[in-house]
Scaffold this motif. Structure first.
Motif, PDB file in Angstrom:
ATOM      1  N   MET A   1       0.850  -1.185   0.000  1.00 10.03           N
ATOM      2  CA  MET A   1       0.000   0.000   0.000  1.00 10.03           C
ATOM      3  C   MET A   1       0.882   1.230   0.000  1.00 10.03           C
ATOM      4  N   LEU A   2       0.700   2.124  -0.969  1.00  5.40           N
ATOM      5  CA  LEU A   2       1.483   3.338  -1.039  1.00  5.40           C
ATOM      6  C   LEU A   2       0.842   4.401  -0.169  1.00  5.40           C
ATOM      7  N   LEU A   3       1.653   5.007   0.689  1.00  2.53           N
ATOM      8  CA  LEU A   3       1.147   6.059   1.553  1.00  2.53           C
ATOM      9  C   LEU A   3       1.337   7.431   0.929  1.00  2.53           C
ATOM     10  N   THR A   4       2.460   7.644   0.252  1.00  2.24           N
ATOM     11  CA  THR A   4       2.666   8.881  -0.483  1.00  2.24           C
ATOM     12  C   THR A   4       3.405   8.563  -1.753  1.00  2.24           C
ATOM     13  N   SER A   5       3.183   9.354  -2.773  1.00  5.07           N
ATOM     14  CA  SER A   5       3.900   9.171  -4.025  1.00  5.07           C
ATOM     15  C   SER A   5       3.870  10.480  -4.783  1.00  5.07           C
ATOM     16  N   ARG A   6       5.035  11.037  -5.062  1.00  6.13           N
ATOM     17  CA  ARG A   6       5.120  12.288  -5.802  1.00  6.13           C
ATOM     18  C   ARG A   6       5.950  12.057  -7.059  1.00  6.13           C
ATOM     19  N   GLY A 147      -2.380  -4.018  10.827  1.00  6.15           N
ATOM     20  CA  GLY A 147      -2.359  -2.763  10.084  1.00  6.15           C
ATOM     21  C   GLY A 147      -3.682  -2.018  10.176  1.00  6.15           C
ATOM     22  N   PRO A 148      -3.915  -1.031   9.269  1.00  2.00           N
ATOM     23  CA  PRO A 148      -5.095  -0.168   9.364  1.00  2.00           C
ATOM     24  C   PRO A 148      -6.279  -0.586   8.494  1.00  2.00           C
ATOM     25  N   THR A 149      -6.175  -1.694   7.760  1.00  2.00           N
ATOM     26  CA  THR A 149      -7.219  -2.027   6.795  1.00  2.00           C
ATOM     27  C   THR A 149      -8.228  -3.030   7.349  1.00  2.00           C
ATOM     28  N   GLN A 189      -5.762  13.964   5.559  1.00  2.07           N
ATOM     29  CA  GLN A 189      -6.565  12.808   5.955  1.00  2.07           C
ATOM     30  C   GLN A 189      -7.999  13.203   6.288  1.00  2.07           C
ATOM     31  N   THR A 190      -8.929  12.384   5.834  1.00  3.96           N
ATOM     32  CA  THR A 190     -10.323  12.533   6.238  1.00  3.96           C
ATOM     33  C   THR A 190     -10.500  11.906   7.619  1.00  3.96           C
ATOM     34  N   PRO A 191     -11.604  12.180   8.304  1.00  3.37           N
ATOM     35  CA  PRO A 191     -11.839  11.527   9.605  1.00  3.37           C
ATOM     36  C   PRO A 191     -11.811  10.006   9.517  1.00  3.37           C
ATOM     37  N   GLN A 192     -12.326   9.455   8.418  1.00  6.67           N
ATOM     38  CA  GLN A 192     -12.318   8.002   8.263  1.00  6.67           C
ATOM     39  C   GLN A 192     -10.892   7.471   8.107  1.00  6.67           C
ATOM     40  N   GLN A 193     -10.068   8.188   7.357  1.00  9.50           N
ATOM     41  CA  GLN A 193      -8.678   7.770   7.186  1.00  9.50           C
ATOM     42  C   GLN A 193      -7.896   7.898   8.489  1.00  9.50           C
ATOM     43  N   ARG A 194      -8.197   8.938   9.244  1.00  8.32           N
ATOM     44  CA  ARG A 194      -7.532   9.105  10.537  1.00  8.32           C
ATOM     45  C   ARG A 194      -7.916   7.972  11.486  1.00  8.32           C
ATOM     46  N   GLU A 198      -5.475   5.185  13.370  1.00  4.52           N
ATOM     47  CA  GLU A 198      -5.467   4.978  14.819  1.00  4.52           C
ATOM     48  C   GLU A 198      -5.866   3.561  15.220  1.00  4.52           C
ATOM     49  N   ARG A 199      -6.390   2.777  14.284  1.00  8.36           N
ATOM     50  CA  ARG A 199      -6.686   1.369  14.585  1.00  8.36           C
ATOM     51  C   ARG A 199      -5.420   0.611  14.970  1.00  8.36           C
TER      52      ARG A 199
END
Length: 401
Positions: A1-6, A147-149, A189-194, A198-199
């Protein structure tokens, strides 16, 4: 899973090609102290573009003190089990490396690894297996599913297994926030992503939380004083397990095993009768005898016994085993207590099978050569037999080592 990519496009005289300004961050980067690199949107042709991007300093965390021995004072870990959790292991997408590392870890520290299980990301399977293992073994590790998923259900399943509710751990949240606060994606981050992030700090409420490394915010969560929860990422699993070592009641050095390997070029069937009698004779003394063929070269005979102190300086540095099976060594050296030396057994094996003791390095080298024999033609050439007779031998023999 990519967290950031520029990515941006740099134009040359002949073609357009992508250039990575910031490498994609995968999950290991989220767990450990990889410095965040500020991303510049300036063109590479602008002034100062050849300067390296600035990095925010990676935080340094405190490590947990040595906890009270959960097994009781004076006791230490004797048996262990590993529970590898993940659909990706069972469907072949991911190769499990953690159980092998854990097996080596247990052997090196004198712990008998009794069981390894691989199960799916399934709540019922996690509950059943974890309860059974905690009941039967002194030290249990789980790998994966934190993880968070949506499919990361290890913490929640283990909370149910041991009748605990889930609660966010404040110190873990604080360390996680300190680790990732400079990441650019945090501000978007949206509230859902946050909540998903935190999970990863949502633990069983009565769990013991052990911070084991200065550069890793995620802790080892321990339940029932026995079950330790680890990430599935091999690099993190290995680093965190190694860092946990000072906090574990591991056996003393005198209880750690010694392995001696004797190599012979004779066929395995020729030495099998002798090895059968040898194992029968040595099993009551806790010595294990194993036979492992190396394709096209010969057989390694493995002797494993506990490393116990010697009483005479003239005896070689080998493991001593009591013939009467004395566990604590309290009667070592007394008259009428004959010993069995692993080194003496190895010399006997050398004579009986026409072999010689090899170092661990030589064993690894020989086995590495064998792994290059991957086709019936190369196997046949090494063994001097017809290729058609060797195809069916490959999977059976290679599995043994």
């Amino acid at each position: 899973m990519l967290l950031t990519s520029r990515l941006f496009l740099r134009r040359g005289p002949h073609k357009t090609y992508p250039s990575v300004l910031q490498a994609p961050l995968t999950r290991p980067a989220l767990f450990i102290g990889i410095p965040h690199r500020a991303v510049s949107t300036q063109s590479s042709m602008s002034a100062g573009a050849d300067q390296p991007p600035r990095s925010a300093p990676a935080p340094t965390f405190s490590v947990s003190p040595v906890p009270k021995n959960p097994l009781g004072e004076g006791r230490y870990i004797r048996t262990a089990a590993a529970l590898i959790i993940g659909d990706e292991i069972l469907n072949g997408k991911t190769h499990d490396m953690n159980s092998n590392y854990f097996a080596k870890y247990c052997f090196e520290h004198g712990v008998d690894l009794k069981r390894i299980e691989v199960i799916a990301d399934d709540e019922g399977q996690i509950i059943e297996a974890s309860q059974r293992m905690v009941k039967n073994y002194d030290f249990v590790v789980t790998s994966g599913g934190i993880g968070p998923t949506h499919d990361d259900i290890t913490y929640a399943s283990l909370a149910k297994a041991f009748s605990q509710s889930l609660a966010h751990h404040p110190e873990t949240l604080a360390r996680m926030n300190q680790m990732i606060k400079h990441r650019t994606w945090m501000s978007t981050q949206t509230p859902q992503q946050r909540a998903a992030t935190e999970r990863m700090a949502l633990f069983p409420g009565r769990a013991e939380v052990l911070f084991v490394a200065e550069d890793i915010w995620v802790p080892v969560v321990r339940l029932e004083g026995k079950l330790c929860i680890f990430p599935g990422i091999p690099s993190l699993f290995e680093k965190m397990l190694t860092a946990l070592t000072p906090l574990l009641p591991l056996p003393p050095r005198t209880e750690r095993p010694l392995r001696i390997q004797v190599f012979t070029e004779r066929p395995e069937s020729m030495i099998a009768p002798y090895l059968t009698k040898l194992q029968t004779r040595l099993k009551p003394h806790g010595i294990q005898v194993g036979s492992y063929p190396v394709l096209g070269q010969g057989v390694f005979v493995s002797l494993i016994g506990r490393d116990r102190p010697l009483t005479t300086a003239s005896t070689t540095a080998a493991t001593q085993i009591h013939e009467n099976g004395d566990e604590d060594g309290a009667n070592e050296g007394k008259k009428g207590r004959p010993r069995i030396s692993l080194a003496e057994i190895a010399r006997e094996v050398e004579q009986e099978i026409g072999g010689q003791v090899f170092s661990e390095e030589e064993v690894a080298r020989r086995k590495g050569q064998c792994k290059q024999l991957t086709t019936p033609v190369t196997i046949a050439a090494s063994m001097g037999v017809q290729p058609e007779r060797t195809a069916h031998m490959l999977s059976n023999l290679k599995a043994k080592y």
